[in-house]
Enzyme design. Sequence first.
Site, PDB file in Angstrom:
ATOM      1  N   ARG A  16     -50.396  42.197  34.151  1.00  0.00           N
ATOM      2  CA  ARG A  16     -50.474  40.931  33.415  1.00  0.00           C
ATOM      3  C   ARG A  16     -49.389  39.929  33.797  1.00  0.00           C
ATOM      4  NH1 ARG A  16     -50.765  41.997  27.319  1.00  0.00           N
ATOM      5  NH2 ARG A  16     -49.899  44.047  27.766  1.00  0.00           N
ATOM      6  N   GLY A  78     -50.406  57.906  33.139  1.00  0.00           N
ATOM      7  CA  GLY A  78     -49.917  57.773  31.771  1.00  0.00           C
ATOM      8  C   GLY A  78     -48.459  58.166  31.605  1.00  0.00           C
ATOM      9  N   GLU A 155     -52.305  55.232  18.987  1.00  0.00           N
ATOM     10  CA  GLU A 155     -52.406  54.043  19.836  1.00  0.00           C
ATOM     11  C   GLU A 155     -53.359  53.045  19.188  1.00  0.00           C
ATOM     12  OE1 GLU A 155     -50.439  53.509  22.627  1.00  0.00           O
ATOM     13  OE2 GLU A 155     -49.544  55.273  21.719  1.00  0.00           O
ATOM     14  N   LYS A 350     -18.473  19.545  51.580  1.00  0.00           N
ATOM     15  CA  LYS A 350     -18.862  20.868  52.060  1.00  0.00           C
ATOM     16  C   LYS A 350     -17.776  21.414  52.963  1.00  0.00           C
ATOM     17  CE  LYS A 350     -20.298  21.858  55.849  1.00  0.00           C
ATOM     18  NZ  LYS A 350     -20.850  21.850  57.209  1.00  0.00           N
ATOM     19  N   ASN A 376      -6.706   8.463  50.062  1.00  0.00           N
ATOM     20  CA  ASN A 376      -7.753   7.629  49.476  1.00  0.00           C
ATOM     21  C   ASN A 376      -8.941   7.572  50.421  1.00  0.00           C
ATOM     22  OD1 ASN A 376      -8.374   5.437  47.281  1.00  0.00           O
ATOM     23  ND2 ASN A 376      -9.063   4.638  49.253  1.00  0.00           N
ATOM     24  N   SER A 404     -13.177   1.442  53.393  1.00  0.00           N
ATOM     25  CA  SER A 404     -14.591   1.590  53.038  1.00  0.00           C
ATOM     26  C   SER A 404     -15.458   1.667  54.280  1.00  0.00           C
ATOM     27  CB  SER A 404     -15.049   0.393  52.201  1.00  0.00           C
ATOM     28  OG  SER A 404     -14.371   0.413  50.972  1.00  0.00           O
TER      29      SER A 404
END
Length: 448
Positions: A16, A78, A155, A350, A376, A404
């Site tokens: 199931r 079983g 059962e 990383k 910076n 930048s």
Amino acid sequence: MKNLAVVVMAAGMGTRMKSKTPKVLHPLLEKPLLWHVLQAVFALQPAKTVVVVGHQSEQVQARFTNQADFVVQSPQLGTGHAVQQARKVLGDHLDTVLVVPGDLPLLSGDTFRRMRDTFDPTLGPMLMLTVTRDNPQGFGRIVRDEAGFVSAIVEEADCTPEQKAIRELNVGAYIFNAQWLWQNLPRIPVSAKGEYYLTNLVGIAVSQGYRVQAVQVDNPAETLGVNTRAHLAQAESVLRQQVNQKWMEAGVTLVDPNTTYIGLDVTIGQDTVIYPNTYLLGQTTIGEDCEIGPNSYIIDSTVGNGCQVRFSVVEQAVMENNVDIGPFAHLRKGAHLAEGVHMGNFGEVKNAYLGPGTKMGHFSYLGDITTGKNVNIGAGTITCNYDGVKKNPTVIGDNAFIGSDTMLVAPVKIGNNARTGAGSVVTRDIPDDALAYGVPARVKSEKK
Ligand code: UD1
Ligand code: CA
């Protein structure tokens, strides 16, 4: 009870679940169902633990090598037949056997301990675990005699209407006198379905004049059986609540425990606040006085004291004390941010060491880099670390100022206190204290 062995019945198909993965390998808070069962039974320090496997047995065994013995049950006839398979592995030197189902991952070590401590071999050869709850979930019904001992397990399919209404249920965990078990397993009759039900041992014991003992589970939530993905989600929810409760009791604030996902190996320091929709997974350690989340995902990482992680992803990374990242920061494998580093929005780091006090405010990628302290990193700085064949390193000295939109074409070194102009493409090393700018970048004093 010096010689206790455990048999885990885990050979069922788990049909199931509708899965390519064996049921007992489905994870519950990152660990397979069977891991949870083994963890609980190990509380009894069994002399031996045997897992009965059938369906995709190699996969299950491979995951748990050295943690238990395995026996393959094929075909699966079983639960009684399953236990019988374990005999050849267990041998005859045991006095007690605990049998547990492999699909009840929430049964606790405390419950198994209580079963062991209650079992009185002088009363009879077996003790079973029962639960009283409203939803029978297909469990066998417990029929008791006037003295309160168990006289039968019926059962669901075989119940009369009166029996069906019984709310005391068979959990499927038992303690047996070993000798009696091995003698009587072969006496179990075959069912209409062609199976040998372990539950028939109750009737056999009663017919021999023994009393069948039972203990009830304290917390019915422990008896949640996992047969479907819906059950898996329910079980995970129960376990998650337990874990979250534990951290709140330890002095951690969870703003919304319902949307906080904390793995079993995670540790969290006092007065840390976890905001909603946050995952802390794997081997993760969070320090004291941190603010984590909302909407963050941290796995296999170490976070120091006084850190902030907002709307961010942290994988196999280290953040020392007083580091703040986010929103929308991504620390990948090998990222190490030293004390006081600030990493703002839309950054990725990383395989890197960012020295103490380094600031990287906006839109940068730093890979395969080592920086000194108080560097910076200007908005949009990129390490061009990959030349199409291999990854190349970048090194930046203390107090350097990267303008930048600088492209650092690795391998490259930037000296202490060096500066780069906005938009520089740095292809050659820059000495200490120098200013470089342009495309490709040249040091200011150089002749054009
Ligand atoms: C069983 C019990 C039932 C109990 C319920 C609760 C029997 C006959 N019934 O029913 O009274 O309320 O558990 O857990 O025992 N397994 C094997 N080999 C087999 C068959 C099963 O290893 O041949 C394993 C399964 O993988 C599972 C466990 O035994 O882990 C229980 O088997 P399952 O088929 O789920 O039994 P239930 O119908 O749930
Ligand atoms: Ca079951």
